[in-house]
Design an enzyme around this catalytic site. Structure first.
Site, PDB file in Angstrom:
ATOM      1  N   HIS A  29       0.841  -1.205   0.000  1.00 34.21           N
ATOM      2  CA  HIS A  29       0.000   0.000   0.000  1.00 34.21           C
ATOM      3  C   HIS A  29       0.873   1.252   0.000  1.00 34.21           C
ATOM      4  CE1 HIS A  29      -2.873  -3.026   1.602  1.00 34.21           C
ATOM      5  NE2 HIS A  29      -3.683  -2.376   0.787  1.00 34.21           N
ATOM      6  N   HIS A  36      -4.634  -5.931  -6.123  1.00 31.13           N
ATOM      7  CA  HIS A  36      -4.508  -7.122  -5.289  1.00 31.13           C
ATOM      8  C   HIS A  36      -5.886  -7.566  -4.803  1.00 31.13           C
ATOM      9  CE1 HIS A  36      -4.127  -3.703  -2.504  1.00 31.13           C
ATOM     10  NE2 HIS A  36      -4.650  -4.502  -1.586  1.00 31.13           N
ATOM     11  N   CYS A  71     -13.017  -5.859   6.702  1.00 33.72           N
ATOM     12  CA  CYS A  71     -12.296  -5.927   5.431  1.00 33.72           C
ATOM     13  C   CYS A  71     -11.038  -6.751   5.654  1.00 33.72           C
ATOM     14  CB  CYS A  71     -11.840  -4.544   4.968  1.00 33.72           C
ATOM     15  SG  CYS A  71     -13.140  -3.361   4.711  1.00 33.72           S
ATOM     16  N   HIS A  73      -7.633  -9.260   3.530  1.00 35.34           N
ATOM     17  CA  HIS A  73      -6.967  -9.833   2.371  1.00 35.34           C
ATOM     18  C   HIS A  73      -6.788 -11.339   2.606  1.00 35.34           C
ATOM     19  CE1 HIS A  73      -5.525  -5.644   2.687  1.00 35.34           C
ATOM     20  NE2 HIS A  73      -5.643  -5.648   1.370  1.00 35.34           N
ATOM     21  N   GLU A  91     -10.791  -9.389  14.036  1.00 33.05           N
ATOM     22  CA  GLU A  91     -11.146  -7.982  14.215  1.00 33.05           C
ATOM     23  C   GLU A  91     -12.285  -7.766  15.195  1.00 33.05           C
ATOM     24  OE1 GLU A  91     -11.801  -5.673  10.693  1.00 33.05           O
ATOM     25  OE2 GLU A  91      -9.979  -6.413   9.720  1.00 33.05           O
ATOM     26  N   TYR A 108     -12.427  -1.627  -6.854  1.00 31.95           N
ATOM     27  CA  TYR A 108     -12.395  -0.187  -6.640  1.00 31.95           C
ATOM     28  C   TYR A 108     -10.958   0.321  -6.545  1.00 31.95           C
ATOM     29  CZ  TYR A 108     -11.065  -0.595  -1.761  1.00 31.95           C
ATOM     30  OH  TYR A 108     -10.379  -0.858  -0.621  1.00 31.95           O
ATOM     31  N   GLU A 118      -5.661   2.580  -2.435  1.00 29.24           N
ATOM     32  CA  GLU A 118      -6.252   1.249  -2.365  1.00 29.24           C
ATOM     33  C   GLU A 118      -6.621   0.879  -3.801  1.00 29.24           C
ATOM     34  OE1 GLU A 118      -6.413  -0.961  -0.179  1.00 29.24           O
ATOM     35  OE2 GLU A 118      -6.662  -0.107   1.811  1.00 29.24           O
ATOM     36  N   GLU A 120      -8.079  -2.567  -5.345  1.00 28.39           N
ATOM     37  CA  GLU A 120      -8.444  -3.927  -4.955  1.00 28.39           C
ATOM     38  C   GLU A 120      -9.543  -4.538  -5.814  1.00 28.39           C
ATOM     39  OE1 GLU A 120      -7.300  -3.683  -0.244  1.00 28.39           O
ATOM     40  OE2 GLU A 120      -9.408  -3.450  -0.769  1.00 28.39           O
ATOM     41  N   TRP A 164     -14.909   2.599  -0.419  1.00 28.61           N
ATOM     42  CA  TRP A 164     -15.411   1.313  -0.901  1.00 28.61           C
ATOM     43  C   TRP A 164     -16.825   1.062  -0.386  1.00 28.61           C
ATOM     44  CZ3 TRP A 164     -11.148   1.908   2.215  1.00 28.61           C
ATOM     45  CH2 TRP A 164     -11.246   1.453   3.531  1.00 28.61           C
TER      46      TRP A 164
END
Length: 184
Positions: A29, A36, A71, A73, A91, A108, A118, A120, A164
């Site tokens: 980032h 990604h 959110c 990855h 989280e 986005y 970002e 992604e 997003w």
């Protein structure tokens, strides 16, 4: 004995969504972030309310911004559904039930105030939250349960939501099947 920590990796993808490699999350980032793989998840309670979270102030991108429930990855080789369940536990201390992919092709591009980008391919999931919210302060500084229609109205007014989430919420407007099923 010395412990060696392995850096968290993200999956790099091409414009067609094919995996082309991986890179350490801590290095990916920046002002020219490569495309990604990521995901977003909206968690609903048994009455159909959706969980919004406020990102911790030390997050690398969009710190302190209100956004969807979770959110993250997926790691290389990790199924996205498994990554969603893992990150929701990490989280928010919650488990998920009835996990469904609502927007499989969402993508986005957003630039934060500090210039960090970002970029992604970010399938969007909806699920029912199981258990009480126990936010990890390293990830989440605040949370609130709101009615879906209130969130849709707020997003339409341009309230301070992540870029997003602002794009995803109108697209999820027709995903009321999930919400209606929770109210039965």
């Amino acid at each position: 004995m010395t412990s060696v920590t392995t850096p968290e990796l993200v999956v790099l993808v091409d414009d067609a969504g094919r995996t082309i490699g991986s890179a350490p999350k801590s290095e990916v980032h920046h002002s020219s972030t490569p495309l990604h793989l990521a995901f977003s998840c909206y968690l609903f309670d048994d009455t159909g309310r959706v969980l919004l979270t406020r990102r911790a102030l030390h997050k690398r991108t969009f710190a302190g911004v209100w956004t969807n429930s979770c959110c993250g990855h997926p790691a290389p080789g990790e199924a996205i559904e498994d990554a969603v369940a893992r990150r929701v536990r990490e989280e928010l201390g919650l488990d998920v039930a009835e996990l469904r992919c609502a927007l499989p092709d969402f993508r986005y591009y957003a630039v934060a105030a500090d210039g960090v980008v970002e970029n992604e391919l970010c399938p969007v999931y909806c699920a029912r939250a199981v258990g009480p919210v126990q936010p990890n302060p390293d990830e989440v500084m605040d949370y609130v349960w709101v009615e879906w229609e209130q969130l849709r109205a707020a997003a339409g007014l341009g309230w301070a939501l992540s870029p997003w989430a602002t794009e995803q919420i109108p697209l999820l407007g027709d995903f009321g099947v999930f919400i209606d099923a929770q109210r039965r």
